[in-house]
Design a protein around this motif. Structure first.
Motif, PDB file in Angstrom:
ATOM      1  N   LEU A 181       1.272  -1.137  -0.156  1.00 19.76           N
ATOM      2  CA  LEU A 181       0.148   0.123  -0.026  1.00 19.76           C
ATOM      3  C   LEU A 181       0.861   0.935   0.215  1.00 19.76           C
ATOM      4  N   ASP A 182       1.807   1.084   1.218  1.00 16.10           N
ATOM      5  CA  ASP A 182       2.721   2.502   0.917  1.00 16.10           C
ATOM      6  C   ASP A 182       2.946   2.963  -0.418  1.00 16.10           C
ATOM      7  N   LEU A 183       3.976   2.041  -1.225  1.00 20.17           N
ATOM      8  CA  LEU A 183       4.399   1.739  -2.317  1.00 20.17           C
ATOM      9  C   LEU A 183       3.623   2.467  -3.492  1.00 20.17           C
ATOM     10  N   GLN A 184       2.276   2.157  -3.600  1.00 21.32           N
ATOM     11  CA  GLN A 184       1.585   1.902  -4.305  1.00 21.32           C
ATOM     12  C   GLN A 184       0.893   3.750  -4.006  1.00 21.32           C
ATOM     13  N   GLY A 185       1.276   4.696  -3.091  1.00 18.24           N
ATOM     14  CA  GLY A 185       0.688   6.343  -2.118  1.00 18.24           C
ATOM     15  C   GLY A 185      -0.361   6.081  -1.533  1.00 18.24           C
ATOM     16  N   SER A 186      -0.719   4.851  -1.320  1.00 18.87           N
ATOM     17  CA  SER A 186      -1.663   4.687   0.140  1.00 18.87           C
ATOM     18  C   SER A 186      -1.605   5.677   0.354  1.00 18.87           C
ATOM     19  N   ALA A 187      -2.956   6.357   2.187  1.00 22.35           N
ATOM     20  CA  ALA A 187      -2.493   6.723   3.148  1.00 22.35           C
ATOM     21  C   ALA A 187      -2.752   5.967   3.861  1.00 22.35           C
ATOM     22  N   ILE A 188      -1.996   5.833   5.255  1.00 24.09           N
ATOM     23  CA  ILE A 188      -2.445   4.795   5.743  1.00 24.09           C
ATOM     24  C   ILE A 188      -1.795   5.946   7.219  1.00 24.09           C
ATOM     25  N   VAL A 189      -2.850   5.253   8.261  1.00 26.66           N
ATOM     26  CA  VAL A 189      -2.817   6.388   9.221  1.00 26.66           C
ATOM     27  C   VAL A 189      -2.297   5.207  10.678  1.00 26.66           C
ATOM     28  N   GLU A 190      -1.710   5.672  11.658  1.00 25.41           N
ATOM     29  CA  GLU A 190      -2.061   4.270  13.070  1.00 25.41           C
ATOM     30  C   GLU A 190      -2.686   5.275  14.239  1.00 25.41           C
ATOM     31  N   CYS A 191      -3.177   4.615  14.918  1.00 30.67           N
ATOM     32  CA  CYS A 191      -4.016   4.760  16.231  1.00 30.67           C
ATOM     33  C   CYS A 191      -3.675   4.431  17.382  1.00 30.67           C
ATOM     34  N   PRO A 192      -2.877   4.930  18.235  1.00 28.15           N
ATOM     35  CA  PRO A 192      -2.700   4.157  19.538  1.00 28.15           C
ATOM     36  C   PRO A 192      -3.809   2.424  19.946  1.00 28.15           C
ATOM     37  N   THR A 193      -3.022   1.788  20.404  1.00 27.23           N
ATOM     38  CA  THR A 193      -3.755   1.423  20.817  1.00 27.23           C
ATOM     39  C   THR A 193      -3.406   0.319  22.133  1.00 27.23           C
ATOM     40  N   THR A 194      -3.823  -0.184  22.527  1.00 30.77           N
ATOM     41  CA  THR A 194      -3.051  -1.422  23.763  1.00 30.77           C
ATOM     42  C   THR A 194      -2.702  -2.985  23.184  1.00 30.77           C
ATOM     43  N   LEU A 195      -2.032  -3.704  23.217  1.00 29.97           N
ATOM     44  CA  LEU A 195      -1.494  -5.192  22.889  1.00 29.97           C
ATOM     45  C   LEU A 195      -1.038  -5.426  24.594  1.00 29.97           C
ATOM     46  N   ALA A 196      -2.822  -6.719  24.725  1.00 29.69           N
ATOM     47  CA  ALA A 196      -1.909  -7.501  26.051  1.00 29.69           C
ATOM     48  C   ALA A 196      -1.483  -8.619  25.763  1.00 29.69           C
ATOM     49  N   ALA A 197      -1.555  -9.258  26.541  1.00 32.32           N
ATOM     50  CA  ALA A 197      -0.470 -10.808  26.576  1.00 32.32           C
ATOM     51  C   ALA A 197      -1.666 -11.777  26.477  1.00 32.32           C
TER      52      ALA A 197
ATOM     53  N   ALA B 164      13.794  -2.658  -2.947  1.00 27.67           N
ATOM     54  CA  ALA B 164      14.543  -2.730  -4.421  1.00 27.67           C
ATOM     55  C   ALA B 164      13.067  -2.557  -5.570  1.00 27.67           C
ATOM     56  N   ILE B 165      12.343  -2.166  -5.071  1.00 28.48           N
ATOM     57  CA  ILE B 165      10.938  -1.914  -5.668  1.00 28.48           C
ATOM     58  C   ILE B 165      11.179  -0.426  -5.385  1.00 28.48           C
ATOM     59  N   ARG B 166      11.101  -0.003  -4.663  1.00 29.61           N
ATOM     60  CA  ARG B 166      11.162   1.470  -4.580  1.00 29.61           C
ATOM     61  C   ARG B 166      12.547   2.097  -4.856  1.00 29.61           C
ATOM     62  N   GLY B 167      13.485   1.681  -5.087  1.00 25.42           N
ATOM     63  CA  GLY B 167      14.844   1.935  -5.539  1.00 25.42           C
ATOM     64  C   GLY B 167      14.349   1.926  -7.600  1.00 25.42           C
ATOM     65  N   TYR B 168      13.728   1.044  -7.594  1.00 26.72           N
ATOM     66  CA  TYR B 168      13.686   0.360  -8.792  1.00 26.72           C
ATOM     67  C   TYR B 168      12.632   2.203  -9.701  1.00 26.72           C
ATOM     68  N   ARG B 169      11.195   1.798  -8.720  1.00 25.65           N
ATOM     69  CA  ARG B 169      10.301   3.496  -9.139  1.00 25.65           C
ATOM     70  C   ARG B 169      10.817   4.634  -8.649  1.00 25.65           C
TER      71      ARG B 169
ATOM     72  N   VAL C 112      14.595  17.012  -9.679  1.00 25.80           N
ATOM     73  CA  VAL C 112      13.183  16.524  -8.595  1.00 25.80           C
ATOM     74  C   VAL C 112      12.233  15.310  -8.235  1.00 25.80           C
ATOM     75  N   THR C 113      11.789  15.195  -6.846  1.00 24.52           N
ATOM     76  CA  THR C 113      11.083  13.735  -7.260  1.00 24.52           C
ATOM     77  C   THR C 113      10.160  14.359  -6.873  1.00 24.52           C
ATOM     78  N   THR C 114       8.927  13.178  -6.891  1.00 22.28           N
ATOM     79  CA  THR C 114       7.902  13.715  -6.749  1.00 22.28           C
ATOM     80  C   THR C 114       7.666  13.337  -4.434  1.00 22.28           C
ATOM     81  N   ASP C 115       7.025  13.196  -4.254  1.00 15.75           N
ATOM     82  CA  ASP C 115       6.798  13.128  -2.804  1.00 15.75           C
ATOM     83  C   ASP C 115       6.743  11.822  -2.146  1.00 15.75           C
ATOM     84  N   TRP C 116       6.309  10.580  -3.435  1.00 13.08           N
ATOM     85  CA  TRP C 116       5.412   9.703  -3.561  1.00 13.08           C
ATOM     86  C   TRP C 116       6.834   8.715  -3.635  1.00 13.08           C
ATOM     87  N   ALA C 117       7.626   9.401  -4.273  1.00 11.42           N
ATOM     88  CA  ALA C 117       9.046   8.452  -4.571  1.00 11.42           C
ATOM     89  C   ALA C 117      10.265   8.840  -3.486  1.00 11.42           C
ATOM     90  N   GLN C 118       9.775   9.877  -2.493  1.00 13.68           N
ATOM     91  CA  GLN C 118      10.740   9.503  -1.464  1.00 13.68           C
ATOM     92  C   GLN C 118      11.335   8.838  -0.503  1.00 13.68           C
TER      93      GLN C 118
END
Length: 287
Positions: free
Chosen positions: A214-230, A256-261, A281-287
């Motif tokens: 998802l990241d390599l195709q430019g999708s927006a990903i967010v995270e939410c703080p959570t609790t992980l228990a045993a 390798a994929i990111r470098g190629y793109r 100049v590169t786009t933000d996607w490729a940075q």
């Protein structure tokens, strides 16, 4: 007359999950299960409570998958969930792995909002109430993040923490989205963004591969703080050496994929009219 449970074969079907109440968006929770017979009564209780909680805002559907279990997981699933409303059970032909089973569930789901949780409820399913609202327009995935500064970890074995945190630190070096957690199965997905992904890894590594693709195709990903228990019951199915080596190979492939793109983008830019002004100049996607 045959009972409903007796008529169930390898898949228990329900009517398509079209929302009867137009006031509530539909939401599907996928739960992959592999040899989890002792855990299922606990899962039933946690899901029942979570459905009541989430049902105030969403039309909640369940998809429980038996991922080729060799114990009585499937029979127990039929007993505990066979008559549950808006609940669909399906059975993988063999043990395909957690990522493959989640992806199979996403493809079976009828709602655009799809969540995945661990069968052992090491992440409290009630916390989906915090993750789901973060799936706003333009966001394709929300991941639970116990390693976020506002997250929490309770009684989790040190080996699991060290493995996950080390892997996450390496993925931060390779991927565009700088997250605290890349390996959590506790997620909310936009189904249309996930359904056609091609994953090469089916198990725990596939969970990280999904977020990497998802990241390599430019999708927006967010995270939410959570609790992980045993784990409250049962035992982890993770094999540490295999997973560790697998993470290293996956990181190399993503790098390798990111470098190629990035190189392809640079060469394409060089061929464009006026490229002399754009050189370097590169786009933000490729940075």
């Amino acid at each position: 007359m045959r009972t409903r449970k007796e008529s169930i074969s390898s898949e228990v079907t329900i009517a398509e999950a079209t929302t009867n109440s137009m006031s509530k968006p539909g939401l599907t929770i996928i739960v992959p299960c592999f040899n989890e017979e002792p855990v299922l009564p606990y899962l039933r209780d946690r899901l029942h409570s979570a459905r009541q909680f989430l049902g105030k805002r969403y039309e909640v559907y369940l998809l429980l998958a038996d991922d080729g279990s060799t114990d009585n997981t499937w029979q127990m699933m039929l007993q505990l969930f066979g008559n549950a409303p808006n609940c669909n059970l399906f059975r993988q032909p063999r043990n395909l792995g957690v990522a493959a089973t989640i992806l199979a569930g996403i493809r079976r789901a009828k709602t655009e909002i799809v969540c995945s949780i661990d069968c052992d409820c090491s992440y409290d399913p009630h916390e989906l109430g915090n993750l789901v609202p973060m799936l706003t327009a333009g966001v394709d995935l929300v991941t639970g993040s116990p390693y976020h500064p506002l997250g929490k970890v309770i009684d989790v074995p040190r080996w699991r923490l060290n493995l996950s945190k080390t892997a996450s630190s390496l993925y931060r070096q390779v991927l565009r989205r700088k997250l605290y957690t890349y390996t959590s199965c506790f997620r909310v997905y936009r189904r249309s963004a996930i359904i056609n992904l091609d994953l090469r890894r089916n198990g725990f590594l596939g969970v990280a591969e999904l977020i990497g693709k998802l990241d390599l195709q430019g999708s927006a990903i967010v995270e939410c703080p959570t609790t992980l228990a045993a784990r409250a019951r049962g035992a982890s199915k993770m094999r540490i050496p295999r997973v560790l080596i697998g993470h290293l190979f996956l990181l190399g492939q993503l790098c390798a994929i990111r470098g190629y793109r990035s190189l392809f983008h640079h060469q394409t830019t060089e061929l464009e009219p006026g490229a002399g002004e754009k050189r370097g100049v590169t786009t933000d996607w490729a940075q």
